[in-house]
Design an enzyme around this catalytic site. Structure first.
Site, PDB file in Angstrom:
ATOM      1  N   HIS A  90       6.322  -8.286   4.997  1.00 25.75           N
ATOM      2  CA  HIS A  90       6.984  -6.982   4.994  1.00 25.75           C
ATOM      3  C   HIS A  90       6.183  -5.930   4.226  1.00 25.75           C
ATOM      4  O   HIS A  90       6.723  -4.913   3.816  1.00 25.75           O
ATOM      5  CB  HIS A  90       8.405  -7.100   4.417  1.00 25.75           C
ATOM      6  CG  HIS A  90       9.349  -7.807   5.349  1.00 25.75           C
ATOM      7  ND1 HIS A  90      10.566  -8.303   4.949  1.00 25.75           N
ATOM      8  CD2 HIS A  90       9.234  -8.119   6.668  1.00 25.75           C
ATOM      9  CE1 HIS A  90      11.169  -8.880   5.990  1.00 25.75           C
ATOM     10  NE2 HIS A  90      10.384  -8.790   7.037  1.00 25.75           N
ATOM     11  N   CYS A  99      -5.084  11.414   1.912  1.00 33.93           N
ATOM     12  CA  CYS A  99      -5.549  10.049   2.174  1.00 33.93           C
ATOM     13  C   CYS A  99      -6.933   9.884   1.557  1.00 33.93           C
ATOM     14  O   CYS A  99      -7.816  10.709   1.783  1.00 33.93           O
ATOM     15  CB  CYS A  99      -5.616   9.788   3.678  1.00 33.93           C
ATOM     16  SG  CYS A  99      -6.484   8.255   4.089  1.00 33.93           S
TER      17      CYS A  99
HETATM   18 ZN   LIG Z   1      -6.367   8.401   6.372  1.00 31.60          ZN
END
Ligand SMILES: [Zn+2]
Length: 238
Positions: free
Chosen positions: A114, A141
């Site tokens: 999970h 990111c």
């Molecule tokens: Zn990314």
């Protein structure tokens, strides 16, 4: 070769669920401070909820991640790590838990079906990265620099769990299947006992209460995992 319940045992699969971490005080959806009690899990752990109110989902997972620093592995985690290190055969550990308590207990291999609270997943480039830091819709990111695309690397309701091919292959080739602290309610994990039994494995359930699939197990060990698991591991290693 090690023996258990009158049979030789070479390959084990152990499944752990929320009951194991609950004994360490890991909150699931019900935080002790009551902050999240007003929410239905469906409002905190689905892709739809994330699309509808990402700020809420980020807050929830940032809070859960921060709380991990305050909990410790318990005797059940430690017993499984010992089994993995000392058993004269193969032990495959798969967990439904998203915390890192198995790793901190010293488990050399953990399959997080999970996902993991201590990781981010980028929806833009697919990059997965360990992190113990909070992040939200403004975070970039680290791989592709896009903003607003990071999400917790956890499998939400309605999503397909990770590593299913490997898990199914291990279950289809094991002699002993042990399920610890699982409700037997959440599929596909609730079906693992059937796959293991179809391959001829002995199945043992370790749980406080009989789970929804308790009748499918050959043996039951009733009680807290922190008591039952060290005893079971000692048997397997003797
Ligand atoms: Zn990314």
């Amino acid at each position: 070769m090690p023996m258990f319940n009158g049979r030789f045992v070479q390959r084990l699969v152990v499944l752990t669920g929320a009951g194991v971490s609950a004994e360490s005080g890991v909150p699931t959806f019900r935080d002790p401070d009551g902050l999240w009690e007003q929410y239905d899990p469906m409002d905190l752990a689905t892709p739809e909820a994330f699309r509808r109110d990402p700020a809420l989902i980020y807050r929830f997972y940032n809070s859960r991640r921060a709380r991990l620093a305050g909990v410790e592995p318990n005797a059940a985690h430690l017993a499984l790590a010992r089994l993995q290190r000392e058993f004269a055969g193969d032990v495959f550990l798969v967990t439904q838990n998203v915390d890192d308590l198995h790793e901190r207990a010293g488990s050399p291999q953990v399959c997080h079906m999970h996902g993991e609270l201590l990781a981010s997943l980028c929806g833009a480039c697919g990059n997965k990265r360990p992190t113990d830091q909070p992040f939200d819709g403004a975070s970039a990111c680290p791989a592709c620099a896009s903003r607003g695309s990071l999400r917790p690397d956890v499998v939400w309701f309605g999503e397909i769990p990770y590593f299913m091919d490997e898990i199914e292959a291990r279950l289809a080739d094991c002699d002993l299947f042990i399920a610890v602290g699982t409700s037997g309610l959440v599929y596909p994990a609730a079906g693992f006992v059937r796959t293991a039994r179809a391959s001829g494995a002995t199945a043992v359930e370790v749980n406080l209460e009989p789970s929804d699939t308790a009748s499918l197990f050959h043996l039951q060990r009733r009680g807290p995992a922190t008591e039952q698991l060290p005893a079971l591991v000692a048997e397997l290693l003797s």
